[in-house]
Every structure is written in structure tokens, then in C-alpha cells.
Enzyme design. Sequence first.
Site, mmCIF file in Angstrom:
data_model
loop_
_atom_site.group_PDB
_atom_site.id
_atom_site.type_symbol
_atom_site.label_atom_id
_atom_site.label_comp_id
_atom_site.label_asym_id
_atom_site.label_seq_id
_atom_site.Cartn_x
_atom_site.Cartn_y
_atom_site.Cartn_z
ATOM 1 N N ARG A 34 -14.586 53.211 1.987
ATOM 2 C CA ARG A 34 -13.707 53.532 0.866
ATOM 3 C C ARG A 34 -14.404 54.475 -0.100
ATOM 4 O O ARG A 34 -15.540 54.239 -0.489
ATOM 5 C CB ARG A 34 -13.305 52.251 0.127
ATOM 6 C CG ARG A 34 -12.346 52.515 -1.009
ATOM 7 C CD ARG A 34 -11.859 51.233 -1.643
ATOM 8 N NE ARG A 34 -12.912 50.609 -2.414
ATOM 9 C CZ ARG A 34 -12.782 49.410 -3.009
ATOM 10 N NH1 ARG A 34 -11.662 48.718 -2.885
ATOM 11 N NH2 ARG A 34 -13.772 48.904 -3.703
ATOM 12 N N GLU B 146 -2.467 49.349 -2.358
ATOM 13 C CA GLU B 146 -2.714 48.347 -3.399
ATOM 14 C C GLU B 146 -1.853 48.584 -4.627
ATOM 15 O O GLU B 146 -1.767 47.751 -5.503
ATOM 16 C CB GLU B 146 -4.203 48.320 -3.765
ATOM 17 C CG GLU B 146 -4.772 49.697 -4.034
ATOM 18 C CD GLU B 146 -6.297 49.719 -4.105
ATOM 19 O OE1 GLU B 146 -6.909 48.682 -4.384
ATOM 20 O OE2 GLU B 146 -6.875 50.806 -3.893
ATOM 21 N N HIS C 7 -16.360 6.235 -0.488
ATOM 22 C CA HIS C 7 -15.564 7.281 -1.122
ATOM 23 C C HIS C 7 -16.309 8.606 -1.170
ATOM 24 O O HIS C 7 -15.793 9.654 -0.779
ATOM 25 C CB HIS C 7 -15.178 6.832 -2.543
ATOM 26 C CG HIS C 7 -14.404 7.858 -3.292
ATOM 27 N ND1 HIS C 7 -14.980 8.746 -4.168
ATOM 28 C CD2 HIS C 7 -13.082 8.158 -3.264
ATOM 29 C CE1 HIS C 7 -14.047 9.544 -4.657
ATOM 30 N NE2 HIS C 7 -12.886 9.194 -4.133
ATOM 31 N N ARG D 253 0.834 -1.208 0.000
ATOM 32 C CA ARG D 253 0.000 0.000 0.000
ATOM 33 C C ARG D 253 0.866 1.254 0.000
ATOM 34 O O ARG D 253 1.920 1.290 0.623
ATOM 35 C CB ARG D 253 -0.861 0.074 1.264
ATOM 36 C CG ARG D 253 -1.923 -0.988 1.377
ATOM 37 C CD ARG D 253 -2.602 -0.854 2.743
ATOM 38 N NE ARG D 253 -3.168 -2.118 3.172
ATOM 39 C CZ ARG D 253 -4.483 -2.404 3.084
ATOM 40 N NH1 ARG D 253 -5.323 -1.516 2.604
ATOM 41 N NH2 ARG D 253 -4.916 -3.575 3.490
ATOM 42 N N ARG E 9 -17.614 49.322 0.488
ATOM 43 C CA ARG E 9 -17.405 49.829 -0.876
ATOM 44 C C ARG E 9 -18.561 50.738 -1.239
ATOM 45 O O ARG E 9 -19.662 50.264 -1.475
ATOM 46 C CB ARG E 9 -17.362 48.666 -1.861
ATOM 47 C CG ARG E 9 -16.235 47.662 -1.656
ATOM 48 C CD ARG E 9 -16.411 46.527 -2.657
ATOM 49 N NE ARG E 9 -15.362 45.532 -2.553
ATOM 50 C CZ ARG E 9 -15.415 44.457 -1.763
ATOM 51 N NH1 ARG E 9 -16.483 44.252 -0.994
ATOM 52 N NH2 ARG E 9 -14.419 43.592 -1.749
ATOM 53 N N CYS F 207 -7.916 44.102 3.484
ATOM 54 C CA CYS F 207 -9.343 43.977 3.195
ATOM 55 C C CYS F 207 -9.602 43.256 1.880
ATOM 56 O O CYS F 207 -10.715 43.190 1.421
ATOM 57 C CB CYS F 207 -10.014 45.344 3.197
ATOM 58 S SG CYS F 207 -9.336 46.424 1.948
ATOM 59 N N GLY G 125 -4.969 46.310 -0.024
ATOM 60 C CA GLY G 125 -5.888 45.727 -0.998
ATOM 61 C C GLY G 125 -5.057 44.695 -1.755
ATOM 62 O O GLY G 125 -4.447 45.005 -2.760
ATOM 63 N N THR G 126 -5.014 43.497 -1.217
ATOM 64 C CA THR G 126 -4.065 42.528 -1.779
ATOM 65 C C THR G 126 -4.510 41.979 -3.128
ATOM 66 O O THR G 126 -3.700 41.386 -3.830
ATOM 67 C CB THR G 126 -3.809 41.369 -0.803
ATOM 68 O OG1 THR G 126 -5.035 40.946 -0.244
ATOM 69 C CG2 THR G 126 -2.860 41.813 0.277
ATOM 70 N N ASN G 127 -5.769 42.168 -3.507
ATOM 71 C CA ASN G 127 -6.144 41.728 -4.860
ATOM 72 C C ASN G 127 -5.366 42.551 -5.884
ATOM 73 O O ASN G 127 -4.674 42.018 -6.743
ATOM 74 C CB ASN G 127 -7.640 41.914 -5.100
ATOM 75 C CG ASN G 127 -8.486 41.131 -4.128
ATOM 76 O OD1 ASN G 127 -7.993 40.219 -3.482
ATOM 77 N ND2 ASN G 127 -9.744 41.499 -3.996
ATOM 78 N N ASP G 128 -5.501 43.873 -5.769
ATOM 79 C CA ASP G 128 -4.807 44.726 -6.727
ATOM 80 C C ASP G 128 -3.302 44.680 -6.527
ATOM 81 O O ASP G 128 -2.544 44.733 -7.486
ATOM 82 C CB ASP G 128 -5.322 46.167 -6.622
ATOM 83 C CG ASP G 128 -6.586 46.358 -7.445
ATOM 84 O OD1 ASP G 128 -7.060 45.357 -8.010
ATOM 85 O OD2 ASP G 128 -7.082 47.485 -7.531
#
Lengths: 869, 869
Positions: B614, B739, B452, B92, B558, B825, B760-763
Site C-alpha cells: 500500500r 474503504e 470455575h 436449575r 503498510r 485487509c 479496508g473494513t476499518n475505515d
Amino acid sequence: MTQKYVYFFGEGDTSDKKLLGGKGANLGSMTKIGLPVPPGFTITAKVCIEVNRTKKWPDGLLKQIEENVKRLEKKMNKHFGDNENPLLVSVRSGAAVSMPGMMDTVLNLGLNDEAVEGLAKQSGDDRFAWDSYRRFIQMFGDVVMGIEHARFEHELERVKNGRQDTDLDVSDLRKVVDAYKVLVRKEAGKLFPQDPMEQLKMSVDAVFNSWDNKRAITYRRLNGIPDDLGTAVNVQAMVFGNLGWDSGTGVGFTRNPATGENVLYGEYLMNAQGEDVVAGIRTPKHFEDMKKEMPESYKQLQKIRETLERNYKDMQDFEFTIENGKLYMLQTRDGKRTAAAAVKIAVDMVKEKLLTEDEAIMKMKPEQLDQLLHKQIDPESKKGTPIAKGLPASPGAAVGKAVFTAEEAAAIKEKNPKEKLVLVRTETSPEDIEGMNAAEGILTARGGMTSHAAVVARGMGKCCVAGCDGINVDEKAGRFRAGDTVIKAGDVISLDGSTGEVYKGALNLVEPGIGGDFAVLMKWVDKRKRLSVKTNADTPHDAQVAKDFGAEGIGLCRTEHMFFKPERIMAVREMILSETLDERKKALDKIRPMQKEDFKGLFKVMDGMPIIIRLLDPPLHEFLPHEEKETKEVADEMGISPQKIKNTIKALHEFNPMLGFRGCRLGVKYPEINEMQARAIFEAALESKKDGHKPIPYIEVPLVGNVKEFLLIRDIIEKVADELGVKGRIKYKIGTMIEVPRAAMTADEIAKEADFMSFGTNDLTQMGCGFSRDDAGKFLNIYVDKGIYERDPFQSIDQSGVGRLMEYCIEHARKVKPDIEIGICGEHGGEAESVKFCHRIGLNDVSCSPYRVPIARLAAAQAAIEEKR
Amino acid sequence: MTQKYVYFFGEGDTSDKKLLGGKGANLGSMTKIGLPVPPGFTITAKVCIEVNRTKKWPDGLLKQIEENVKRLEKKMNKHFGDNENPLLVSVRSGAAVSMPGMMDTVLNLGLNDEAVEGLAKQSGDDRFAWDSYRRFIQMFGDVVMGIEHARFEHELERVKNGRQDTDLDVSDLRKVVDAYKVLVRKEAGKLFPQDPMEQLKMSVDAVFNSWDNKRAITYRRLNGIPDDLGTAVNVQAMVFGNLGWDSGTGVGFTRNPATGENVLYGEYLMNAQGEDVVAGIRTPKHFEDMKKEMPESYKQLQKIRETLERNYKDMQDFEFTIENGKLYMLQTRDGKRTAAAAVKIAVDMVKEKLLTEDEAIMKMKPEQLDQLLHKQIDPESKKGTPIAKGLPASPGAAVGKAVFTAEEAAAIKEKNPKEKLVLVRTETSPEDIEGMNAAEGILTARGGMTSHAAVVARGMGKCCVAGCDGINVDEKAGRFRAGDTVIKAGDVISLDGSTGEVYKGALNLVEPGIGGDFAVLMKWVDKRKRLSVKTNADTPHDAQVAKDFGAEGIGLCRTEHMFFKPERIMAVREMILSETLDERKKALDKIRPMQKEDFKGLFKVMDGMPIIIRLLDPPLHEFLPHEEKETKEVADEMGISPQKIKNTIKALHEFNPMLGFRGCRLGVKYPEINEMQARAIFEAALESKKDGHKPIPYIEVPLVGNVKEFLLIRDIIEKVADELGVKGRIKYKIGTMIEVPRAAMTADEIAKEADFMSFGTNDLTQMGCGFSRDDAGKFLNIYVDKGIYERDPFQSIDQSGVGRLMEYCIEHARKVKPDIEIGICGEHGGEAESVKFCHRIGLNDVSCSPYRVPIARLAAAQAAIEEKR
């Protein structure tokens, strides 16, 4: 104690230009070194800023002005408003940095209904007195009270009634003065001020205000002058060049500003005020004539020329007036000059031991070299005769469509930045700055070598033919006549700024040669600079031009430019439209031999110098046709449906292509593309070596953000190198662009793996500042206007922002690999301030377009000298 | 000395899961603590990595395996291939991290034409021996030799000729074995290996290979497991649960994995091998039945349960086999459990003094809490009767369109990510992973709580109803029948994973409540965490939900979401289409009172807590209509031409909108917009205060890249504050988003002026990595596949890249303002690994969507505990 707001000429630290302005400091220092300067005083630039901010005069300012006026009255033994012996003054602006013609000036201040009588007595010339009075009211009304110049001209014309200025007698001039006073009351809603102190206060305020007028702001923006300098105000006793035929006024240079020749150079007008020379209304005489007309004054000027240069250690641009045979210096400043003159003067002054080599280098303005490197008219193409000939006011050549107003020139250029224009005017004025900037060259019918058009064009490095008497310009109708020829707006003409010739139609332009003094200077430069200066070039031709300009290698060879050649774009498109790896490889196989030949050509020219070859970078859709018609043609030729091309374009479409599928991302997804490129490079290098050359390829991976991307691509390249047995035979390196902020932040990881790094500051600026270069126009002007960025960060590196990313990158890269080569290859690499910054942060090399190589070399040397100091 | 590649169970450091794999380590440690484990040995995971890399076995490996086989033979007193007393083993896989059903397994290894006779003698059961042999050939042929499972089934069916498995006698089975051998030779091109050592070597290689099969890679990617762990191989003496009716096999949990109840929990099958239970082919019995059927074994299991939990300090999932009445432990590992169970178990174990509070918190998987916070079926909406009822295999609820294959589920989801699907299968297998991931819930006709489908669904936090006998699934035809009801592909059904009920049509879902053990756990969490957890919310409703989940304020409101409301979008459009400042102000005046009411609503809910508001952020074109029809409607309503709207849209078009005219750039150009917003915020705050609330507005400026942008906007806001007399009455702050990379790099300049900062960690990821989130799909999958990024940087902060920008920012901001509040954020604020990173780099708070608030709180506490350790 109250602050000192006012300095009598010669008082204080006369080298403090920031406080006294350039003109005030020079008037002070000329006074100090014993030159004949009419006495006066300077109100500091600091006051200007304070007044413009607070909208009122600080306590004590008025008192200090009054005290200095008294001192001036005493020195001149004349009195404000006196009807026997009146004191008249000029009021001029003068900022720390020269802004020619930008700021407003008032002359003959102090004249009123009493003083005019005094002036008449004093000069023994009634007509002169009343002519001065009417000129003063006109100038004061225009500059200080804001009444349109044309309104005064209109009144004057009425009295003249068809006669010449000189035909007017005293009673006519009295009538003009009366008419002017009525005009002032009507237009300004108040009487023309009779009190000289009142006149002075108003004029000082006008100068202060003029700092923030549109012309001045535009000039500052174009010239990178900060808004918070302010301007000083210079109040100076009037001397008169228009007191008769033993009086006159002139403008001179201590050397020839066009060629740099070490001779006194200038122009003068007898019986005239200074403005007559500068404004270009009467065409002045050359100094040669003065030798005969006023030999004493000429001798005196020769002496003054030496005193000035010994003191200021630079070629000077000065103004003087001769009053009844006595010469007065009104102004001196470092003279604007053509690039050719700048080079000659710098080299000559070292020979004359006026300057050290270092000082000579520091006197040069790197951006100005551009002029020297600009094209000239091909003598071969000058087969016809010129339609006119004027003064060779600014060298170089221009070919473009005639345009007759500055507004139109600016408008056309904004709509189509590629349009080439020649601005044609009877004369130019400060309002025309933006239009001149938009044109390739300037042609004026009136004005001399020191006219507004000539001075500004030289400063801008633009070709100018001035004082072209033979033409007759009708701005309104949009045409000019030269003999029998009529040129209408939109017709193409050619200017030769070095001969003054004007041609109809487009002549050919040729590359400039550089040698002589320039070569001497550049030798000094190369001894001092630490940065290696490379060039951005994709063709053997460009590479050769750059090498002739002193390039020490290629810092950026964009392989995609080769992809666009008509004979290979089809293969590139096949590659993009491939659906399988096999299809793609087949298309790439067609491209490889062609790329190989390109590289061989470059290796030959750049024998023994490194060539940084960047792998394919742009998004693939750029290679596909975008017009309906072209799409169909390509589809037919490739034997596929247009729909397939359209589908591929659609699939490749991106919302933010700048941040999309390009650079090394292409190679990560399609390793076979980079594999083909590596093979073409190495095969070319091996064959070049066999031909006896020494190829040094530096292979560069673009848009790396993560060291793992680099490793993947490096593996592809190394595998090809192994396969072809390159190691030990060719000295190559594999490195990376630094253009993604993440790459700069992880420079330690990347430096461990990369042999070299090169900043792509265009993209680094886009991503670092979050501006798309294609879109930023929508707000970047406002940003520069509001001072958020001092300069457009795409033109000059944003040192305090993007620059920090660069510094972080260098610091961390060198921590793990102290001797890693780091350079820059964005457009900033040829901009002087950016080059200096690159030196300061410790880059190894900069790369720029061929024509900017000498600029970069000079800037690099200046940076090294600045560092030494 | 040669390296040690093989460990006999109990040898070495049995806690070294990285070396021995989870299963191997546990078999070793179970052996050590005296549990009845069939003997065996483990080949380390290190070997797997080396073999997969070098494609050959290291020197000494074979010898060590042979030695350990000898030791095993001695211990068992059995011999490989012996025709009297043969040793049979299982082989196995077992990686450091559990990957259920992902890796291949071989059972009964050692059987050959000789050994089958031995097995028959040993067991006294010819039929059993030959059935084992045919099972072994089938499994070995499939797993090791790569022959399709169905081919064997086909041969089996031929012999069965319509009979049941159990109807086959020895001669039938011999025929099957012969047919299988022929099949193997034909399909694999070589004979079925008779030498057990050969069988073992081939099996070990198969396990090694299975590490890199597609299923395993997919599972690792979905679960964030690194690719370079490798899997160990466990070779263990076989015991048989299918030796007759005093034999059996089972799977158990030391507590109920669905509810967490502290009772032995599991299922077993008599006369069966383990795979029969896990695969869900026969529906097993519950342990309750074992009490009666095999009371001794049941008692033994109760004891083992205690031993296991005391030793492993966690709920265990174990497998066992009973061979002729004797119980053997085959495996134990930390058991997967529902979030509800996880919470209860953690809290209970603290009460039972098995764990400390810290340990209990660390046992929790933050992401799993999501399950608890998911919606449930509204009891009110359950008016009809369910069409079927199965096992409540994984809690929660799902409403979606029925889909019958995993491929289809994945395909539909990829095309339309918003589509809600329920995957309906007779049973699921590891190949279905991606399809299960794409579905809201899973319904299976066969298999128990440990099948499963059930195990995987619980791990994924998805609702699952398993073993639903009442339904008949026809995957091919795409339908299932439940009594008289037929559900076709695309028909909507609803699952209740907590009751096992299946409904036709869409039932209503309701919000989950949290309390009880969960509240106890979260109290412990809040005592430990340092980060303040806020929420992203724009409406009072969302704010209330978040507050109920423990949010300590709003980290991102926003304002533009408010702009889209139908009753105000017209005014917003008027504002955008304005041509003059006055027009724009007039439109803004219409919006202001509405915005004010929004803010008042938020201040009321978040009484006394800070709300980061914002200012307007998105590009203006987002507010304009884009369809022809809508454009016309809007134009008509506004009394303007559709062309004007189109022109404005065209003027606003950008090549890279991500890097375009948005964020504070809007306010720099149109200060009146931010002025209106500041006024609405302050007016709302003043009125709220009058109503007795304590509003704490934090006004946030988006997309700042340069401190001067911030200063311009701050001035606008402060001017409004002064005008309304806010100071001293309302506690407000003015801060900025971080950002833009440039903002992070100039954090010292910005921190001097800003009261707070929020990443603003996305941008920041988009600009930092140079990925457009809208486009990155084109290459980001490949990037994650190739390991360039371990995880999608938009899901979990790219700690080593974007994270460095954050660290640089924090360091430089705190240098000038040590106590400046800094938060995050972006969507990362609710992702556990990112939250922990935020803790480590010293942020003050994180903000996330309301439903993720508890996840963030838990992750924050874990980070604090990890730091303490």
C-alpha cells in the site's frame, strides 16, 4: 478522406455549437438567414483539443485553411498581403459556451509593409492605414507574441510626446510602426512576421493556447464549464468602423438587458473599432442618438432585431460595424441579462407567442433568480446625497469596504470570507474576475452598460455601477476622489445598482419584493413542478419569508439553533454539566417551555403545512464556552468551578467530532433530552390547535445509521404522544434523516419503521466521500482543478457517487413502503442541478434556505419539463 | 389447545436446545438413550422470555407444572412435603448455549418442617436431613429471596462457635435452621415458605429473573450470545452424594480437556454434593482413585463415556452423583477444552470414525486456535525454581503484575489497556468474569481442573494455574505468600499454564510451534477452503512467521511503518517540511534506497507469492514530533527553527483527520511521493529477480473515493514502470483499497481501471457507520448493551450494514470485470465470523495479522463446508 476541420460561414450544421463554437455557429446561421455578415470561416473546436493535446497540427488542417483563405479572397476580391487591395481578417476565439472577454482576439490580420499601402489606396486614407498597421502590430505583439501591452504604449507615448492620439499624422504613425517592429525583435527575439499566412497560423495557435490560460480556466471553474470543450477559431474578413465619420461600431441587445423592456438597446461609437466599445475606454453613445445620426442604420438594426429574435427565439446580444455607411453583423449570441430582465423577457415572449410557457421556463437560469431575491437599498436610509452617480449597470445593492485591486479583494475574502467588499476600479479587465467574484459590488469610473465590468457583474448577479465619470480612482494609492470626498481603502461605501448611485458609509438594505411578471412565471412553474419545495427555517420570521417565496412547509427546523438563544443557553449548559439524571431533567424542564413557544410560533406561520423538526443534533461541547474569560463567567453564574467546565469539555473532546457523539446518539445515551423535545413539540401542537391552527409536526431523528437507533428514539416520542393523548388529535409523523451511508444501505429496514426520510446530503457527502468539510479545503481545490470532481461536491450533489447512495436508498425504501415521503434538506436543496437530480431520482420534496425557494421551484419545473421531453 | 410449556424428561424433540435449553435437551436425550438419569421435567425457554416480557405466568403454565410434579411423585413414589417419603428436587437453569456458573440453581427444594422428618426417616440419617434442610434454606434464601450469603454464614459461624462443619450435631443444626428462619423473616419481610409448590414457583421465577442479571448479561456480551434466547428451567428429583461414604459426586470429561487424550478424565468427592466439586471449596480426587475406591462405579462410568460419545459425537462434560452406591447422571454437555485438546480430539475422532473430516473441522472454534498460537514460556529462561506449583488448568503462559481483585484488574486494564496482569485469587466466582477477561492469566489457591477458574480460563483461552495449595492469598491486603516469598500487588509473576508452575519475575516467552495433529487438521482445512489467506506484514520477520502459519502472500504491507524507523524518520520529516518540489525530491531520494531494501527483504521471504504494497497512507503530521523537547531536537538536527516545525504542524492540523488529507490525496497533491515509492518497489523487484527470486508486487492505492484519483496515481506508477522497463519482466498489478463508501458505490467505474481491490473494513466501518474508532468508545458500549449492534462493528464486520456496501461493491465490480481479485485487509480479516462472511459474499482472499492466519484458514474451511451443506 481527411476530416473536415474548417467550415466556411453557412456551411454544415450551423446549430452544432460544440463543433463550431457559439460565435462560429451564429455567424454561420446569420449568414444562412441572410443577415449582412462579413464572410469568413471557422476552424472547429475539435481541432483545438487535438492540437492542445498533441502539440501539433493534424494533417490536412493547413491545406483546408489555405483553401478557405482562397475562397475568402475570391469572395471579397481581395488578396492577402496585396499592395493594391489587401484582404484583412479578424481572428477570434469562440467556444460552445460564451466566455466573454476570456479569450484572445486579433484584428486587422494581413497587414504588412505591402498591405498597408494597399489599405491606404483602398480606403483613400493613409492615416487610417498606418494607424491600423500600428494597432495590428501592437495587438499581435501582445496577444500572439506575448509582449507586454505597456511596452507598446510606452513607445506610442514617446512619439506622441504629450499630444493626443488624433494629433498624430502619417509620419508619426510610420515612426510608431518602426518603433514597434524594433520592440518586437528585441522582446520576442525574432522579426515581426510579414507573411499573412504566417500571421494567421501564429494567431490560430494563440487562440488555441488561450483556451488553457489562467483567466479562461478560472472562468470555466467559476461557471462550471468543462475543460474538454475547446474553442473554435473564427477567421473573418475585416470591416472597419474607423474609416471616418460615416463609419462606426456598436454593441446591441434586442431588448433591454437590465429591465427586459422590449426595445432595441445598445451603444455605439462613431469612427471606432469594436474593441473601443467593449473595453470601455471611450464612453459610447446610446442608440437613441443613432436615430438622428444614422437613421438608415438604425432602421436596419430594428429589422435585424426582429429577424434575430424570430430565428434564435431569445434575446440577442450582437455586435455590428458600419463601414462607410454599410452595416455588417459581426456576432450574435443569447444575451446576458439581469434576473429581472430574464423574467420579463420570458413572460413577454410567451405573450408575443415567440415561446411556449415550457420554453420560457427553460430559458431561465435558476441560479440567476438569486439576484431578484437579493436585498435592495432601503429608500428610507437614502437621506444624504450620493457622492457620485454612474450607470445602473447591474441591479441590486452592495455595502462594503472599498478595495482597489482584484488581488487584494481575493486575498481579503480568502482570509475572512465574511468580509463585505466593493471593488473600485477605473475600468476592469478579464484579469479581475476573481476579485470581482470576491466583492459584493463593483464600481468603475469608465465604461458603459456593455463594458467588461457591467457584463460580468450581471452574469455574476452582482451589483455594478459603471462609467461613473464623477470619480477619480487612484488604484496605486488605494483611494478615489468624488468631488470633495476622498474614500480610502477600507472605508465603507454603498452602491445602488438600480440607480447608479454611490454613497459614503453603510446604507440599510431591505428585502426584495416579488410580483408582476415574476409571479406569472412562478405560476407557470408551480403548474409544472412535481417536487414540493420546503424551506429550512428555525424562526417564525424566516418561515414567513420562505412562505412569501412560495415554500410549502418547513423541511428542516434545527432545534439546536433555539438552544443558543442567550436566555436559554444557561439551562442548556446546566443540562450538559449535570452529573445525575435528576439534575439533567431539572435543567431540561427549564428549556421545555421556551422550546414550546418556538414551535407554537412556527405552527402559526406554517398553518396547515408540515414542519419537519429535527431533534437535537450537534455535539454537546458546542454549547459550552471555550474562551477562558467566558468559562469563568459561566462558572460564576452557575456557581461551579471553571475547572468543572474544563473537565467536561475535555471529556467531550473528540478526535473526529464529525463522526462522534452527536445526533440520535445523544438521545440513545440521554433519552430525557429527546423526551423533553417531543413533549415541547406535542404540547405546542395541542395548544396551537386550541388556538385554531392546524399544526402538522414531522419529528425527525438525526444521524440514524441503524434502524434500532430509530426504534429507541421513536419509542420515546410515542410514549410522550400517548401520555399527552396526541393520537387522533394531531396529525404527526416520525421519520429520520438519511445522512450516514449505513442508513442509506439499510433503507429497507428503516423505511419499515419510519414515516418519512430526509437526506442530509452535507453529512452524506462527508461520510460518503470521506471528506471533512472543515478540512477539505486543503485538497478539494486541487481536486476540482484536476477534474477529479467536476464541481465542489458540497455545492452541487456528487451525482455519480453520493447520488448512487441516494438512489440505492430510495429504491430499497420504496420496495418496502412504496409511498414513503423522501426529501432532502441539506444545502444542496437550493442548488439547481441538485434539485433537478432530486426530481430525476424521484424525491417528494426539497428544502432550502428561504431565499433559494424560488430557485428550487424553477429548477423543479425545469426538471419536470426535461423529463416530459 | 393450550401450548405445551413443560416437557417430562425424554418427551418431545430432545434435540431442540432452543426450546429445552442445552441441559434440558441433554437430560431428555440421556433419558431416551437409557442412561441412569433422575427423572424430572423441563419448563421451556420460550416461557422464560414470555414471563420476563409480560411479568406474569401464561395461562396453563401452573397447571402443567402441577401435572408434571404429580407424574414425578408417581415415578419416584415420593411426595412433596411428605413427612415419610418426601420428594426433593433441584431447580436449575439451562439455556440453549452453555453459560457455566452464570445462572442460579436451587437444590433440595421440597424440604420443610415436615419433609425434613421424612428425609431423616428415608435416609436413616437425622444429621443428613437437618444439614440438607439448613443448606436448602441458605441457598433458597440467597438465590430466590435475595438475602446475602454472608448473613447465613454468620449465623452458622455463631452456632459453630469455632468448631468444624462436621462437628455440628443434629441439635446444632436445628438451631441453625431456626436462626436461618428468623434471618429470612427479618431480611425478606416474610416467612420462609413451607409449601413446596410455593417454593417451586418462587424458584422458577428466580431462574427466569437470573437470565437478566448482570453476570449473565456480561457473559452473553463477552460470548456473543443473543439476549432473546431465554433459559429453560429443569426440575429434577434430587439424588444425594452426601448420604455417607458410599455416596459421592463428581464431574467428568469423556476425554482429557487439557490435552485431548482419549481417556476418562475427572474428579469426584465422596460424601459431598455436586456444588462442592464445582465451587472448588474442597480439592477433589482424581478418577484414578475411584478405580480403587468404587471400582463398580468406575466401570459404569467407562461405559457411559462410550455411550455418550457415540450419541453426541463430541467430547462430553458430565456430572454425576452416586447415592448409596447407585450412579446417576445429572448432566452432560459438549465439554470445553483447550485448543490443543480440541485439535487432538477432532483428529482422533476422525481416526475412530466417530466423525468425518468435515464434521471434525466444524467442531473446531476458530477463535480458540489463538491459544495454540500464543506464546509459551521459554524453557531456557526457567533457571530459578518456581515459587509454587498448582494444577495446569489452562495452557499457555502469562507474565504480568499481580492483582488481587477482579474489579481492580478491570479498572487497571481500562485505564491502560496495555498493562499485563495476572489475577490471583483464593478461588474465583462468576462475579470475577470481567476481571478474568482483563488478565493475561489466572492463579487460584483452591479448586481443581474443573473449578470455575479453570473452566472459564480455558474458554477464554487464557493461561490458568488452579488449586495451587502452596500459596496463601490475602486479597484484602493485596498479597500472597508462597513459602518464604511474598508477592505484593504490582509485583510481576509468570505462570506456566501447561505445567502449573508459578515464577517470581518475568520469564521470557517464545513463539509456539505448530505441527502433529494440528498440521493434519490444517491439511484438511486447506483442502476445503476457497479463500486465499494472506497476512498483514511489513517486515521479513512477520512475513516469515505468517508463512509458517500458512499465509499465501501478503495482503497488506503498510509502507508507512517503514517510514518510522529511526534512521529514516529524519528524511521523512525533511520531505514534509520541504517548501519546494526540489527540496521534497531531495528528501525522497534519501528514503528510496531504504524502502527498496525493505521490499527486497519481503520479496525474498514471499518468493513467488503476491505482496500487496500500500502506498503512503497516514496524514503527514503523524511523522512530525509533537513534544516540545523533541521538536527542538529535531529542529536542531535539521538546522531549522522549532517554529517552522510548529507552523507546519499547525498547517497540517485538521478537525476530522480521519476524513482529511491522507491516503491517495497525498499522492494527488505530491505525486513525487508515490513516484518514489513506485520506483523503490520496481527497483527492488528487478534486483530480487536478478537474485533468483520471483517477486509479485501488487501496488495498492489507499483511500480512493473516485476513479479519477486512482487514474492519476496509476499513471504515476505506470510511468515509472515504463521508465525502468518493468513490463514483461515483473508480473505486477495496480489496484485499490475500498474503504471510502463512495468507492464501493462506484465500484464499476473503479473496477474498469483497477487490477484488484481490497476492502479496508476499518475505515469503511468508520465512514459507513459514521463512527470514529478513536471516539466511539463514548457510546459504542451503550450501543452494544442496548443491542443496537450485536457486536462491536470494529471487531466483527457489521454484516447487515457495512456488509451491504461490500456486496454492492463486489456485484458492480464483477459486472464489468468478472475475474477481478477482491480481498479484505482490515482487522476483520482474522475474525472468524467476518471471514465466513467474506467467503459467502465471494471474496478471493482475506488478510490478517500473522498469528491469526490459522484462524482465518479454519474459518474459511468452515464457511466452505457450510456452503456445501
